[in-house]
Design a protein around this motif. Sequence first.
Motif: not given
Length: 572
Positions: A447-457
Amino acid sequence: MAGTGGPEGDGIMRRCLRGMALLYLCVKGPRLYRVYRQNGRPMALRGRSQEQEEPGVSWESFYQPRALEKHTDSILAWVSVLWTISYYSSPLAICYMFRKGYLTMSRMVPLGQYGLTLLFLLAGVVCLRGLGRWSNFQYIQFIYILEKTKIENNSDNKRILSSYNFDFSSWPVDFRWDETSSKNVKGTGPLGGVSLLKPDPRPRGAADSVLHKIQKLPCQITSYAVAHSFGRRMLYPGSVYLLQKALMPMLLQGQARLVEEYNGKRAKLLACDGNEIDTIFVDRRHLGDDKGSKLVICCEGNAGFYEIGCISTPLEAGYSVLGWNHPGFAGSTGVPFPQNEANAMDVVIQYALYRLGFTLEDIIVYAWSIGGFTATWATMAYPDLSGIILDASFDDLVPLALKVMPESWRGLVTRTVRKYLNLNNAEQLCRYQGPVLLIRRTKDEIITTTHPDDISSNRGNDLLIALLQHRYPKIMADEGRMVVREWLAASTPELEASVLSQYGVEDDWCLSVLQSYQSENSSLFPWIVGEDMSSDERRQMALYLAQRHLKNFEAMHCSPLPTSFFQIPWKL
């Protein structure tokens, strides 16, 4: 001659007729998978002494078919798989046959003859399987109690029938959605306990002209075709027959664990759309503690089943639990479109209220991933529910659908989702007044819209923001929203603590302000608390509320949730 026939001849005739009737029941009967056990003995034999058991019969956990039934079952299973593969590949096959010139009358007639011959052969295989069942004492006992339950659907017969695991399509209905239509429960839906999704009203005008409708028709046809073909199956892969076939051993094992270890009670519920919903209930009220008196209704993910799904977390935590499968999953019938999902959730809640004897104030709804749709629908339709826990869920399906589809399909994807697969969790959750707990996976790759490490997405962030903005609009003004976004972007506990320290969040002060407002005003949201606060105070309050509504779990999307994270949502 008449004297020699007499009663003995009549007895032979009756036995022959009974034998033929029994053989017919074995031919058309469901497949039997397992005989459940408790304390080392089959549950089907409860109440019978060891001497009453059939001599020479070995009762195993798994049903042991004879050689004839075993081999014919394998043949029919392979035929079912091949038929499913042929069904999905039929468009390509038809195109190939058309290009090769095979779709002519002279060539189609022999194919039809071969198909008819194959049907006769399959009918023969089914009859041979019935003959194999007819010679098996275990199956004869099972088919006897199944037919008896269909005639007399009482608690004693149902108790014995629940000792067997078999094709759920033959299980008698335990509860119907219209059994409670004449009753009135506080907090139920608007249609006598049945709340249905309503389409958004469309204004009339030039946009509804005949010409405009004709122009939109190709797009509407395309959206319908996408939603009802691969779109629905991509969204709910658990409804695909081949996946269920591959998972069958795990599902049987999981169900046996729920029945044998936790004394789970399986039930079939009939929803208002005619779909049959497969459920299981584990009752802990006899333990006499607070947890056992609470019922947790579990809503599984898009490839989750109650046999192996998120139901284990509240179960291990000591709560009473009610699990159910989406329409089209395992023993449930139908297809998992939003309206069918809502209808299924409605009959599950009605079953908990009227048959299991819980009140709305005793029920907590717990959902994982896409199960957040039915969970938020339930809290919208039944506002007196005790609380809702959403684990790894999202605010809206459109951004996640756009993530996995080509950019050129943006318009088609948006239109298709909005019309046929509209999982608008945030909108539904904001209509609920009760306690809410969101659990965010910090390494969520789904359910992230960019990269899994990008928690802000992570779309769980947007779900929290939408909820807080609705409930506390003054606090979540520009500065409040920005500071919560900053806190949500912190990927470690140390970074979170740094944000809280930077803005000097004082929990005691925030709690006293909220309690003071609640004592002087209506408790219904939205609250206008924060109107006379400074910017710094609003930032403090926004961070305090964000902490109370969202907890982080350092894991990926499909990791089981530990019981330590399963907490009753915060309530002021």
